[in-house]
Every structure is written in structure tokens, then in C-alpha cells.
Design a protein around this motif. Structure first.
Motif, PDB file in Angstrom:
ATOM      1  N   GLY A   9       0.809  -1.218   0.000  1.00  0.00           N
ATOM      2  CA  GLY A   9       0.000   0.000   0.000  1.00  0.00           C
ATOM      3  C   GLY A   9       0.842   1.267   0.000  1.00  0.00           C
ATOM      4  N   MET A  10       2.022   1.182  -0.579  1.00  0.00           N
ATOM      5  CA  MET A  10       2.932   2.324  -0.574  1.00  0.00           C
ATOM      6  C   MET A  10       3.093   2.894  -1.978  1.00  0.00           C
ATOM      7  SD  MET A  10       5.939   0.806   1.862  1.00  0.00           S
ATOM      8  CE  MET A  10       6.526   2.308   2.625  1.00  0.00           C
ATOM      9  N   SER A  11       3.160   4.205  -2.056  1.00  0.00           N
ATOM     10  CA  SER A  11       3.510   4.873  -3.309  1.00  0.00           C
ATOM     11  C   SER A  11       5.033   4.891  -3.419  1.00  0.00           C
ATOM     12  CB  SER A  11       2.983   6.302  -3.319  1.00  0.00           C
ATOM     13  OG  SER A  11       3.635   7.065  -2.314  1.00  0.00           O
ATOM     14  N   GLN A  12       5.527   5.212  -4.611  1.00  0.00           N
ATOM     15  CA  GLN A  12       6.975   5.367  -4.760  1.00  0.00           C
ATOM     16  C   GLN A  12       7.487   6.444  -3.811  1.00  0.00           C
ATOM     17  OE1 GLN A  12       7.854   6.195  -8.866  1.00  0.00           O
ATOM     18  NE2 GLN A  12       7.967   4.037  -9.412  1.00  0.00           N
ATOM     19  N   ALA A  13       6.740   7.522  -3.714  1.00  0.00           N
ATOM     20  CA  ALA A  13       7.164   8.637  -2.858  1.00  0.00           C
ATOM     21  C   ALA A  13       7.232   8.214  -1.388  1.00  0.00           C
ATOM     22  CB  ALA A  13       6.216   9.821  -3.028  1.00  0.00           C
ATOM     23  N   LYS A  14       6.261   7.437  -0.940  1.00  0.00           N
ATOM     24  CA  LYS A  14       6.245   6.999   0.467  1.00  0.00           C
ATOM     25  C   LYS A  14       7.412   6.052   0.757  1.00  0.00           C
ATOM     26  CE  LYS A  14       4.788   6.384   4.651  1.00  0.00           C
ATOM     27  NZ  LYS A  14       5.136   7.388   5.658  1.00  0.00           N
ATOM     28  N   LEU A  15       7.642   5.096  -0.141  1.00  0.00           N
ATOM     29  CA  LEU A  15       8.757   4.175   0.066  1.00  0.00           C
ATOM     30  C   LEU A  15      10.078   4.937   0.049  1.00  0.00           C
ATOM     31  CD1 LEU A  15       9.934   1.400   0.527  1.00  0.00           C
ATOM     32  CD2 LEU A  15       9.760   0.985  -1.949  1.00  0.00           C
ATOM     33  N   ALA A  23      12.496  10.147  -4.677  1.00  0.00           N
ATOM     34  CA  ALA A  23      11.556   9.260  -5.375  1.00  0.00           C
ATOM     35  C   ALA A  23      12.191   8.656  -6.627  1.00  0.00           C
ATOM     36  CB  ALA A  23      10.283  10.017  -5.720  1.00  0.00           C
ATOM     37  N   SER A  24      13.119   9.372  -7.243  1.00  0.00           N
ATOM     38  CA  SER A  24      13.778   8.855  -8.448  1.00  0.00           C
ATOM     39  C   SER A  24      14.563   7.574  -8.156  1.00  0.00           C
ATOM     40  CB  SER A  24      14.699   9.908  -9.052  1.00  0.00           C
ATOM     41  OG  SER A  24      15.724  10.251  -8.138  1.00  0.00           O
ATOM     42  N   TYR A  25      15.016   7.388  -6.932  1.00  0.00           N
ATOM     43  CA  TYR A  25      15.732   6.175  -6.535  1.00  0.00           C
ATOM     44  C   TYR A  25      14.839   4.957  -6.723  1.00  0.00           C
ATOM     45  CZ  TYR A  25      17.906   2.807  -3.307  1.00  0.00           C
ATOM     46  OH  TYR A  25      18.462   1.697  -2.747  1.00  0.00           O
TER      47      TYR A  25
END
Length: 67
Positions: A9-15, A23-25
Motif C-alpha cells: 500500500g505504498m507509493s513510490q514517494a512513500k517508500l 523518489a527517483s531512486y
């Protein structure tokens, strides 16, 4: 790896925030533009609460016979 993040339930930004990275990572390794080392992978498995045994069995089963 996208599936692990989404199942958690995670977005790229949250992870990325949890990892302390931009977020690019996350986007780059999900797109295959960057590889993860073993320690990075373990941290991501922990943060997404993924079962490492299940992950590695799937990875092993999907691996090619030759490089």
C-alpha cells in the motif's frame, strides 16, 4: 518490486521517504535502470513487510539458466 510496494500500500514517494532517498531512486530500480545491492534489497523487503523466503524462491524460479 513494484508488486511488493503496491501490496504494502505504498507509493513510490512513500517508500522513498521511508528509505531516506529521492523518489527517483525507487523509480529507477523499478524501471530496471538501477540494480539493488543485497543490503538495499533487504531494507526494501523489511519496509514492505515482504516475506524474504517467498521473494527469493520466486526470483530463483524466474532466473535464467545462463547469464
Amino acid at each position: 518490486m513494484v508488486g511488493l510496494r503496491q501490496a504494502a500500500g505504498m507509493s513510490q514517494a512513500k517508500l522513498a521517504e521511508e528509505l531516506g532517498k529521492p523518489a527517483s531512486y525507487v523509480a529507477k530500480y523499478e524501471l530496471g535502470e538501477r540494480r539493488l545491492d543485497a543490503v538495499e534489497l533487504c531494507v526494501i523487503l523489511r519496509l514492505t513487510r515482504a516475506d524474504p523466503r517467498q521473494f527469493f524462491v520466486k526470483l530463483y524460479d524466474a532466473s535464467p539458466d545462463k547469464l
